[in-house]
Design a protein around this motif. Structure first.
Motif, PDB file in Angstrom:
ATOM      1  N   GLY A  37       0.783  -1.233   0.000  1.00  0.00           N
ATOM      2  CA  GLY A  37       0.000   0.000   0.000  1.00  0.00           C
ATOM      3  C   GLY A  37       0.810   1.274   0.000  1.00  0.00           C
ATOM      4  O   GLY A  37       2.028   1.299   0.175  1.00  0.00           O
ATOM      5  N   HIS A  38       0.079   2.343  -0.175  1.00  0.00           N
ATOM      6  CA  HIS A  38       0.620   3.689  -0.252  1.00  0.00           C
ATOM      7  C   HIS A  38       1.328   4.040   1.061  1.00  0.00           C
ATOM      8  O   HIS A  38       0.788   3.838   2.138  1.00  0.00           O
ATOM      9  N   GLY A  60       1.093   2.748   5.175  1.00  0.00           N
ATOM     10  CA  GLY A  60       1.868   3.221   6.305  1.00  0.00           C
ATOM     11  C   GLY A  60       2.587   2.159   7.115  1.00  0.00           C
ATOM     12  O   GLY A  60       3.170   2.458   8.151  1.00  0.00           O
ATOM     13  N   VAL A  61       2.570   0.914   6.662  1.00  0.00           N
ATOM     14  CA  VAL A  61       3.282  -0.149   7.377  1.00  0.00           C
ATOM     15  C   VAL A  61       4.785   0.037   7.190  1.00  0.00           C
ATOM     16  O   VAL A  61       5.249   0.379   6.103  1.00  0.00           O
ATOM     17  N   ILE A  62       5.536  -0.195   8.258  1.00  0.00           N
ATOM     18  CA  ILE A  62       6.996  -0.166   8.199  1.00  0.00           C
ATOM     19  C   ILE A  62       7.504  -1.558   8.543  1.00  0.00           C
ATOM     20  O   ILE A  62       7.137  -2.119   9.583  1.00  0.00           O
ATOM     21  N   ILE A  63       8.335  -2.112   7.650  1.00  0.00           N
ATOM     22  CA  ILE A  63       8.956  -3.415   7.883  1.00  0.00           C
ATOM     23  C   ILE A  63      10.457  -3.231   7.739  1.00  0.00           C
ATOM     24  O   ILE A  63      10.929  -2.711   6.722  1.00  0.00           O
ATOM     25  N   HIS A  64      11.203  -3.663   8.757  1.00  0.00           N
ATOM     26  CA  HIS A  64      12.656  -3.547   8.728  1.00  0.00           C
ATOM     27  C   HIS A  64      13.235  -4.869   9.203  1.00  0.00           C
ATOM     28  O   HIS A  64      12.862  -5.360  10.271  1.00  0.00           O
ATOM     29  N   VAL A  77      -0.792 -13.180   4.670  1.00  0.00           N
ATOM     30  CA  VAL A  77      -0.699 -12.413   5.906  1.00  0.00           C
ATOM     31  C   VAL A  77      -1.304 -11.033   5.643  1.00  0.00           C
ATOM     32  O   VAL A  77      -1.172 -10.496   4.543  1.00  0.00           O
ATOM     33  N   THR A  78      -1.957 -10.466   6.640  1.00  0.00           N
ATOM     34  CA  THR A  78      -2.463  -9.101   6.554  1.00  0.00           C
ATOM     35  C   THR A  78      -1.759  -8.270   7.612  1.00  0.00           C
ATOM     36  O   THR A  78      -1.759  -8.643   8.795  1.00  0.00           O
ATOM     37  N   MET A  79      -1.164  -7.157   7.175  1.00  0.00           N
ATOM     38  CA  MET A  79      -0.544  -6.205   8.093  1.00  0.00           C
ATOM     39  C   MET A  79      -1.330  -4.913   7.985  1.00  0.00           C
ATOM     40  O   MET A  79      -1.320  -4.258   6.946  1.00  0.00           O
ATOM     41  N   GLY A  80      -2.032  -4.558   9.049  1.00  0.00           N
ATOM     42  CA  GLY A  80      -2.935  -3.410   9.049  1.00  0.00           C
ATOM     43  C   GLY A  80      -2.211  -2.084   8.996  1.00  0.00           C
ATOM     44  O   GLY A  80      -1.020  -1.972   9.294  1.00  0.00           O
ATOM     45  N   HIS A  81      -2.965  -1.059   8.642  1.00  0.00           N
ATOM     46  CA  HIS A  81      -2.455   0.300   8.483  1.00  0.00           C
ATOM     47  C   HIS A  81      -1.589   0.714   9.673  1.00  0.00           C
ATOM     48  O   HIS A  81      -1.985   0.551  10.824  1.00  0.00           O
TER      49      HIS A  81
END
Length: 175
Positions: A37-38, A60-64, A77-81
């Motif tokens: 997403g955006h 707006g998800v941040i993955i590091h 998998v779903t990663m919410g806003h």
């Protein structure tokens, strides 16, 4: 949108939608039929991120990735806003709620739900097929049929949305 860094380059499934407003940096592998997403930021700059097929990384998800390690995120998998993930692994079919934090080297089991705003602490492990909530997150109940029905619908919604974005694209409008 896609950035090579320090010899590390993203690999993206052909049927995956990535918003032009997302940033995918370095060693990030994304499967097929995913939605990125955006405003999402996926940083594989000093570690690796691997995302399975049909996964939704909402706005707006941040993955590091952990340093010199791999963060594995399963299929569907779903990663919410606004969620933040710096984990070791997220199992297939899991849900990370809006605004949740999944901290360094933590693990979320297959089919589990981390409730909105919850914090999974460093090195914490959430077992399979449970709902975890709070700060720190704790198991509050097992997954039930209603959870499965709702999230089966929600996951397919994002698979279909990714396909629609790919086929229609976005068109800027003027005021």
């Amino acid at each position: 949108m896609l950035y090579q860094f320090d010899g590390r380059r993203p690999q993206i499934g052909k049927t995956t939608y990535i918003s032009e407003l997302a940033q995918i940096i370095g060693d990030v592998v994304i499967g097929e039929n995913c939605y990125i997403g955006h405003g999402a930021i996926l940083r594989g700059d000093y570690g690796r991120i691997v995302i399975g097929n049909e996964t939704a990384v909402e706005e707006g998800v941040i993955i590091h990735a952990p340093p010199d390690d791999t963060q594995t995120i399963g299929r569907r998998v779903t990663m919410g806003h606004g969620a933040i993930l710096h984990a070791k692994s997220i199992g297939d079919l899991a849900v990370i709620g809006m605004g949740a934090i999944v901290s360094l080297f933590s693990q979320v089991g297959e089919g589990s739900i981390v409730a909105e705003g919850s914090v999974v602490k460093s090195n914490q492990a959430i077992p399979d097929n449970v709902v975890a909530a709070g700060n720190p997150a704790r198991v509050v109940r097992p997954i039930n049929d209603r959870d499965e029905a709702m999230w089966t619908y929600g996951k397919q919604l994002y698979v279909d949305l990714a396909a629609k974005y790919l086929s229609l694209g976005m068109t800027p409008v003027s005021r």
